[in-house]
Structures are given as C-alpha cells and as structure tokens.
Design an enzyme around this catalytic site. Structure first.
Site, PDB file in Angstrom:
ATOM      1  N   ASP A  89       0.785  -1.234   0.000  1.00 39.87           N
ATOM      2  CA  ASP A  89       0.000   0.000   0.000  1.00 39.87           C
ATOM      3  C   ASP A  89       0.818   1.287   0.000  1.00 39.87           C
ATOM      4  OD1 ASP A  89       0.772  -0.846   2.586  1.00 39.87           O
ATOM      5  OD2 ASP A  89      -0.842   0.258   3.564  1.00 39.87           O
ATOM      6  N   GLU A 147      -0.602  -2.133   5.176  1.00 44.58           N
ATOM      7  CA  GLU A 147       0.337  -2.012   6.311  1.00 44.58           C
ATOM      8  C   GLU A 147       0.108  -0.708   7.064  1.00 44.58           C
ATOM      9  OE1 GLU A 147       3.296  -1.199   8.965  1.00 44.58           O
ATOM     10  OE2 GLU A 147       3.200   0.041   7.181  1.00 44.58           O
TER      11      GLU A 147
HETATM   12 NI    NI Z   1       6.389   1.371   5.621  1.00 45.52          NI
END
Ligand code: NI
Length: 408
Positions: A89, A147
């Site tokens: 991401d 994440e």
């Molecule tokens: Ni990172």
C-alpha cells in the site's frame, strides 16, 4: 551459490527498477490495492509461479487485495518453508518531484517505499524460481495489503491463517530507510519497533460566552491540564529507562475569540515496548483523564484503539540472517540498530512465528530525494538498493533452507 544468486539478481535489476517505477506511478491506498496486486500476480504467473489471491480481506465481502505465492526448489531434499513478506500500500500524500515516475494518482504516493519492498520480494521470488534446480524446500512470498492502516493487513493474514500450507519456520521482512546509506543493512535482535495505539479523547465542558467563563465549564482549560498530566505519566509513572512515547498531534477546540466551545477533541499515539506496561496504561490513562476532567467540572470520553504489538525479532533467526547478510554484503556493511518508536504491522507475524525484520539503506547524497524522510512528499530511494534488498531476501531464505537441510 551466492555468486550465482548475485548474477541472477543483477540480471533482474532492470526489471525491478521498472516494476518499482510502475508501482510508484500507480499507488493505491491501504486495502484498495487491486491493481497493485494484479500487477504482482501477472508477473508471478508469467514465470510459472503458483499464486493464491484474495487474501487479507478487510470485511468478509471485500475482495482481499493480498496474494501468497509459493516458489518451490526442485533439488531433492527435505521440504522446509520460509516466508518473505512485502507490503503493497501507499499513503495519502501528494507527491512532488521525480518527473520520470511521479505518482499519477493525485493525493496518493508511495512515500514509505512499499513499491520497493514489493519489487524486491518479486525479484527475490523470480530469482529463486529461476535457480530452483539448485535448492530444495519452499519459499512463500507474502504480498500483504494495508500495512499503513489499522487493523493492519498482517493481522488479517494471521487471522485468516493463510500462512500455513506449508507452514513457514520463519518470516523475513525488510524496510527501506534513508537513515542508512546505500549498501548498508541494519539489524536488531529482540524488540525492534514499538507497539502503537491510537488515542481519541473528547473533553466535555459547557460552552458559552467567553466573557462569562463563570457560567461555563471551559473544556479548553481542562484539556490544557489533561495534556500536561498525560506527559507526566511518561516522566513520572513510567519506569526510567523503559521506552515510552505519548504524542498528541491533533487538538481541536472549535470555539472562537468570544466563544467557549462545548468540547475539545484530542488525538494522539501511545508507543510502548513492554506489553504489561501497555496493558496497565490502557487502564491508567482513561482513569487519570476522568479524574482531571471531572475534578474540574467536565467529563471525558477516552478511547484507545489498539494497534500493532511490538516487532520482536527472534534472536536465533536474526543472528542467522545477520550472519547470512555478512556473507552477502560484508561485515563492514552491517549496522546494528537501536530500537525505534515507529510501528510496523510485521509485528503480528513475529508473535505467531520467528521473524526477522531488517532495514535496507537507500540514502545517497548524490541522488535527490533519497535523503528525505519516510512519509514525505519528496521521498525517493536509490534504486541500486533493489538488488541488495532482493538479493538479501533470497540469500536469507536459501541460508535458512540449507541450514535446516543440514539439521535433518
Ligand atoms: Ni512502511
């Protein structure tokens, strides 16, 4: 084998640069990584690597924008498994600079280097696949979504129990960093990165005319006391030497020069390394806030949203991967790192299996942007690091599989 691997990785460097630049141009926010994961899967399938998609579902009906690939060695030998993790991401930041590969999605940018992590694990997997006749066992490539956002894609993969067929004996993760010069790899054994929890505080008073404070309960003054009292927990209640940070980055008192508002909202983060102390704080902070706010005639809603736990690098696995890194880049290029108060959802893996999370240097004063901090609009990496990170992931995996072969 190490020379053969280095040659294979070197031959893939141009591809890794172009994958990384493609991903950099087309960043996607957490849990929306459909095109990113499709791009990764396309490359894996083109090599003939087995992929499972649709993992990391945020809700039961969401598509699941993660993928898990299995690279299998064909040399006869025991079938052990090691996992290599990448995050997919990007962040809600508007990029500046980098004419050649600037983000084409307004307001979204790979400002944390996850485009590089993805390209490196892809490169490591493809190199290992091309060398499959040279080794035995399985390397699991984990491409996880989200994440950067709670609840963290890693926590979803752990909950979905998808890292189990075959079950890895350990997992390696890496993160680029401008703090280390290009060529360096950073390691730390044991606790490495902090547990991070979000704080949402609403201090409640009674608003009114600012000229008549005696007729109001001023939440701004109560909030001021509370903010200082919370810092005193860090300096007075916390045991000296035990790492802890409490930062309040957002304070909104939406009154005016002549208006006392009804409420002040505060948001912040709590960073700790000690799980027992973290649990204690989750009770202590709201209790303290209640006492202060009620004592001054107001009230408070104090919400703590639990985030990632501590990244715990398994001491044995980390010692072995550090030793493999010495073979790969030389002792002079290894940096033993201090703890960091940043958080990383890789932590979730390290609580269910041995993990090793290490840093890859990407700073180079000669290349603009590579000295910029993570999560900044100017952030960039020295792309020579792609070969180092990918090579280290692959060499780490081979070292682990070979070690296990010797033991069995
Ligand atoms: Ni990172």
């Amino acid at each position: 084998m190490i020379e053969l691997l280095k040659q294979t990785i070197a031959a893939l460097h141009g591809d890794m640069v172009s994958w990384r630049r493609h991903l950099h141009r087309h960043p996607e926010l957490s849990f929306q990584e459909q095109k990113t994961v499709a791009y990764v899967i396309e490359r894996l399938k083109a090599e003939g690597i087995e992929v499972r998609d649709g993992v990391g579902k945020l809700t039961p009906s969401s598509p699941g924008t993660g993928a898990i690939a299995l690279v299998k060695g064909t040399k006869p030998g025991p079938s052990k498994c090691i996992a290599l993790r990448a995050d997919l991401d990007a962040l809600p930041i508007t990029e500046v600079g980098k004419d050649a590969y600037c983000s084409l999605n307004p307001g979204v940018m790979h400002a944390c280097g996850h485009d590089a992590h993805t390209s490196m694990v892809l490169g490591a997997g493809i190199a290992l696949h091309r060398l499959r006749s040279e080794w035995s066992g399985t390397v699991m490539l984990v491409f996880q979504p989200g994440e950067e956002k709670e609840p963290g894609g890693a926590s979803l993969l752990v909950k979905e129990d998808v890292l189990n067929n075959p079950k890895p004996s350990g997992i390696l993760g890496q993160h680029v960093t401008p703090e280390l010069p290009i060529g360096k790899l950073g390691f730390r054994s044991g606790a490495f990165m902090a547990a991070a929890d979000e704080l949402y505080i609403a201090v409640k008073g009674r608003g009114g005319h600012a000229g008549s404070p005696h007729l109001c309960v001023d939440p701004v003054v109560i909030a001021a006391q509370l903010i200082l009292a919370l810092q005193q927990v860090v300096s007075r209640n916390n045991k000296p030497g035990r790492p802890m940070v409490l930062s309040l980055g957002k304070v909104i008192a939406n009154g005016a020069t002549n208006i006392i508002p009804d409420e002040v909202t505060i948001e912040g983060t709590l960073r700790t390394f000690d799980e027992a102390w973290r649990t204690e704080l989750h009770a202590l902070l709201p209790e303290l806030a209640k006492g202060i706010c009620k004592g001054l005639g107001g009230d408070v809603d104090f919400t703590i949203v639990k985030g990632s736990p501590v990244v715990k690098n398994d001491p044995e696995l980390t010692a072995r991967i550090r030793a493999a890194a010495v073979e790969f880049v030389g002792e002079e290029n290894i940096v033993d790192m201090d703890i960091r108060m940043g958080a990383e959802d890789f932590a979730y893996y390290t609580h269910v299996m041995p993990g090793c999370f290490f840093r890859v240097g990407t700073g180079n004063p000669a290349k603009p942007g590579t000295q910029s901090g993570l999560h900044r609009a100017e952030f960039d990496i020295d792309e020579d690091a792609l070969a180092i990170g990918a090579g280290m992931m692959a060499w780490g995996a081979l070292s682990e599989l070979a070690r296990r072969r010797l033991l069995t």
